[in-house]
Enzyme design. Structure first.
Site, PDB file in Angstrom:
ATOM      1  N   ASP A  10       0.807  -1.217   0.000  1.00 43.56           N
ATOM      2  CA  ASP A  10       0.000   0.000   0.000  1.00 43.56           C
ATOM      3  C   ASP A  10       0.843   1.271   0.000  1.00 43.56           C
ATOM      4  O   ASP A  10       0.304   2.380  -0.012  1.00 43.56           O
ATOM      5  CB  ASP A  10      -0.978  -0.020   1.194  1.00 43.56           C
ATOM      6  CG  ASP A  10      -2.064  -1.085   1.001  1.00 43.56           C
ATOM      7  OD1 ASP A  10      -2.423  -1.340  -0.169  1.00 43.56           O
ATOM      8  OD2 ASP A  10      -2.538  -1.667   1.987  1.00 43.56           O
ATOM      9  N   ASP A  58      -6.580  -4.968  -5.754  1.00 46.38           N
ATOM     10  CA  ASP A  58      -7.587  -4.826  -4.698  1.00 46.38           C
ATOM     11  C   ASP A  58      -8.198  -3.431  -4.805  1.00 46.38           C
ATOM     12  O   ASP A  58      -7.778  -2.504  -4.122  1.00 46.38           O
ATOM     13  CB  ASP A  58      -6.904  -5.034  -3.336  1.00 46.38           C
ATOM     14  CG  ASP A  58      -7.866  -4.836  -2.180  1.00 46.38           C
ATOM     15  OD1 ASP A  58      -9.078  -4.722  -2.427  1.00 46.38           O
ATOM     16  OD2 ASP A  58      -7.388  -4.806  -1.028  1.00 46.38           O
ATOM     17  N   LEU A  59      -9.187  -3.305  -5.691  1.00 44.95           N
ATOM     18  CA  LEU A  59      -9.871  -2.016  -5.819  1.00 44.95           C
ATOM     19  C   LEU A  59     -11.252  -2.090  -5.163  1.00 44.95           C
ATOM     20  O   LEU A  59     -12.018  -1.142  -5.247  1.00 44.95           O
ATOM     21  CB  LEU A  59     -10.007  -1.628  -7.298  1.00 44.95           C
ATOM     22  CG  LEU A  59      -8.687  -1.632  -8.082  1.00 44.95           C
ATOM     23  CD1 LEU A  59      -8.922  -1.301  -9.543  1.00 44.95           C
ATOM     24  CD2 LEU A  59      -7.701  -0.639  -7.483  1.00 44.95           C
ATOM     25  N   LYS A  60     -11.533  -3.226  -4.550  1.00 43.74           N
ATOM     26  CA  LYS A  60     -12.859  -3.461  -3.941  1.00 43.74           C
ATOM     27  C   LYS A  60     -13.939  -2.951  -4.887  1.00 43.74           C
ATOM     28  O   LYS A  60     -14.758  -2.087  -4.542  1.00 43.74           O
ATOM     29  CB  LYS A  60     -12.981  -2.771  -2.577  1.00 43.74           C
ATOM     30  CG  LYS A  60     -11.952  -3.187  -1.554  1.00 43.74           C
ATOM     31  CD  LYS A  60     -12.379  -4.299  -0.664  1.00 43.74           C
ATOM     32  CE  LYS A  60     -11.279  -4.845   0.208  1.00 43.74           C
ATOM     33  NZ  LYS A  60     -10.049  -4.122   0.387  1.00 43.74           N
ATOM     34  N   LEU A  61     -13.943  -3.511  -6.091  1.00 47.23           N
ATOM     35  CA  LEU A  61     -14.917  -3.096  -7.102  1.00 47.23           C
ATOM     36  C   LEU A  61     -16.327  -3.237  -6.534  1.00 47.23           C
ATOM     37  O   LEU A  61     -16.658  -4.267  -5.933  1.00 47.23           O
ATOM     38  CB  LEU A  61     -14.773  -3.974  -8.345  1.00 47.23           C
ATOM     39  CG  LEU A  61     -13.418  -3.873  -9.073  1.00 47.23           C
ATOM     40  CD1 LEU A  61     -13.264  -5.009 -10.072  1.00 47.23           C
ATOM     41  CD2 LEU A  61     -13.277  -2.521  -9.750  1.00 47.23           C
ATOM     42  N   SER A 114     -11.881  -7.858   7.881  1.00 48.10           N
ATOM     43  CA  SER A 114     -11.036  -8.100   9.059  1.00 48.10           C
ATOM     44  C   SER A 114     -11.233  -7.106  10.200  1.00 48.10           C
ATOM     45  O   SER A 114     -10.825  -7.373  11.323  1.00 48.10           O
ATOM     46  CB  SER A 114      -9.564  -8.031   8.625  1.00 48.10           C
ATOM     47  OG  SER A 114      -9.281  -6.752   8.086  1.00 48.10           O
ATOM     48  N   GLY A 164      -4.999  -9.098   7.381  1.00 53.25           N
ATOM     49  CA  GLY A 164      -5.103  -8.742   8.801  1.00 53.25           C
ATOM     50  C   GLY A 164      -4.018  -9.363   9.656  1.00 53.25           C
ATOM     51  O   GLY A 164      -4.073  -9.282  10.881  1.00 53.25           O
ATOM     52  N   GLY A 169      -3.445  -7.515  14.084  1.00 52.27           N
ATOM     53  CA  GLY A 169      -3.483  -8.452  15.208  1.00 52.27           C
ATOM     54  C   GLY A 169      -3.451  -9.932  14.873  1.00 52.27           C
ATOM     55  O   GLY A 169      -3.273 -10.755  15.763  1.00 52.27           O
ATOM     56  N   GLY A 186       0.593  -6.449   5.279  1.00 52.43           N
ATOM     57  CA  GLY A 186       0.987  -5.157   4.725  1.00 52.43           C
ATOM     58  C   GLY A 186       1.961  -4.433   5.632  1.00 52.43           C
ATOM     59  O   GLY A 186       3.170  -4.621   5.573  1.00 52.43           O
TER      60      GLY A 186
HETATM   61  P1  BMP Z   1      -2.245  -4.422   6.842  1.00 53.33           P
HETATM   62  O1  BMP Z   1      -1.502  -5.762   7.025  1.00 53.33           O
HETATM   63  O2  BMP Z   1      -1.311  -3.277   6.733  1.00 53.33           O
HETATM   64  O3  BMP Z   1      -3.318  -4.243   7.830  1.00 53.33           O
HETATM   65  O4  BMP Z   1      -2.925  -4.495   5.386  1.00 53.33           O
HETATM   66  C1  BMP Z   1      -4.021  -5.295   5.109  1.00 53.33           C
HETATM   67  C2  BMP Z   1      -4.399  -5.135   3.667  1.00 53.33           C
HETATM   68  O5  BMP Z   1      -5.537  -5.955   3.390  1.00 53.33           O
HETATM   69  C3  BMP Z   1      -4.767  -3.729   3.255  1.00 53.33           C
HETATM   70  O6  BMP Z   1      -4.389  -3.558   1.901  1.00 53.33           O
HETATM   71  C4  BMP Z   1      -6.284  -3.717   3.372  1.00 53.33           C
HETATM   72  O7  BMP Z   1      -6.875  -2.797   2.486  1.00 53.33           O
HETATM   73  C5  BMP Z   1      -6.649  -5.136   2.984  1.00 53.33           C
HETATM   74  N1  BMP Z   1      -7.873  -5.679   3.590  1.00 53.33           N
HETATM   75  C6  BMP Z   1      -8.039  -5.693   4.965  1.00 53.33           C
HETATM   76  O8  BMP Z   1      -7.186  -5.254   5.729  1.00 53.33           O
HETATM   77  N2  BMP Z   1      -9.193  -6.230   5.478  1.00 53.33           N
HETATM   78  C7  BMP Z   1     -10.175  -6.754   4.696  1.00 53.33           C
HETATM   79  O9  BMP Z   1     -11.158  -7.240   5.228  1.00 53.33           O
HETATM   80  C8  BMP Z   1     -10.000  -6.750   3.312  1.00 53.33           C
HETATM   81  C9  BMP Z   1      -8.829  -6.223   2.771  1.00 53.33           C
HETATM   82  O10 BMP Z   1      -8.649  -6.252   1.479  1.00 53.33           O
END
Ligand code: BMP
Length: 217
Positions: A10, A58-61, A114, A164, A169, A186
């Site tokens: 990201d 991942d554009l969450k269309l 998540s 997640g 966590g 991420g």
């Molecule tokens: P991070 O590990 O920094 O929390 O990143 C998680 C990634 O997964 C982010 O790109 C977020 O947009 C995506 N994401 C999420 O965290 N929870 C969801 O339920 C769906 C996701 O796509």
């Protein structure tokens, strides 16, 4: 095992660092933050510079099909797309699935997010949509291994991607032990002082946890 770990990129990472990270992480997930930062050409170039097992946009269309089709056409350099399932099938996910199948691209649908604000009361409704669309896979948060296990029981064939792990966590390996195919990480990696060492540590922790649960401990 590296094909069971995805990097949610990201923010941009130095190219040489990303190359090293890709030794430990097989899947790349890109989305709005990176596209807005680097532009489409920058992201395309970055994606093509390395050999990923899968690149997921991942554009969450979440729109009518006509609009979503214009978006996916612009991202022909990725392998798969994530869309929201609540938008329904007719003139939305139905034609999108056909379009992506024809293009040889995968579709993942969000089934259970998540973050704490997500309400799994909608799960049965979304599951119904997922079953009808029959996508390549679904998104189920790694922060809720019980939901991962439920989704695995309900959808024997779909790939389950679990975001997640780390900042939100989730612990490496827990979602896979509950039935997920891929865990998404991420911030734990891209904000680390040494993202390469952190990737290695996450992969090692995942491998240890998975071999532990395979042994039934
Ligand atoms: P991070 O590990 O920094 O929390 O990143 C998680 C990634 O997964 C982010 O790109 C977020 O947009 C995506 N994401 C999420 O965290 N929870 C969801 O339920 C769906 C996701 O796509």
């Amino acid at each position: 095992m590296k094909e069971r770990l995805a990097l949610a990129l990201d923010v941009p990472l130095d190219r040489a660092v990303l190359r090293e990270v890709s030794h430990y992480i097989g899947v790349l997930k890109i989305g709005w933050p990176l596209i807005l930062e680097l532009g489409l050409d920058g992201v395309r170039e970055l994606v093509r510079s390395l050999n990923w097992v899968e690149v997921i946009a991942d554009l969450k269309l979440a729109d009518i099909y006509d609009t979503m089709s214009k978006v996916v056409t612009k991202l022909s350099f990725v392998d798969s797309f994530i869309a929201h399932s609540f938008i329904g099938i007719e003139e939305a996910l139905g034609p999108l699935k056909i379009d992506l199948d024809q293009k040889g691209k995968g579709l993942y649908l969000v089934l259970s997010m998540s973050h704490p604000g997500w309400d799994d009361e909608v799960y049965p409704k979304l599951l119904e949509v997922v079953r009808k669309v029959s996508p390549k896979g679904v998104i189920v948060g790694a922060t809720k291994p019980t939901m991962v296990a439920k989704a695995r029981k309900d959808l024997s064939k779909a790939r389950i991607l679990s975001p997640g792990v780390g900042a939100q966590g989730g612990s490496p390996g827990d979602a896979i032990c509950a039935g997920a195919d891929v865990e998404i990480v991420g911030r734990r990696i891209y904000t680390a002082k040494d993202p390469v060492m952190e990737s290695r540590a996450v992969l090692k922790a995942l491998e240890e946890r998975v071999s532990q649960c395979l042994r039934g401990t």
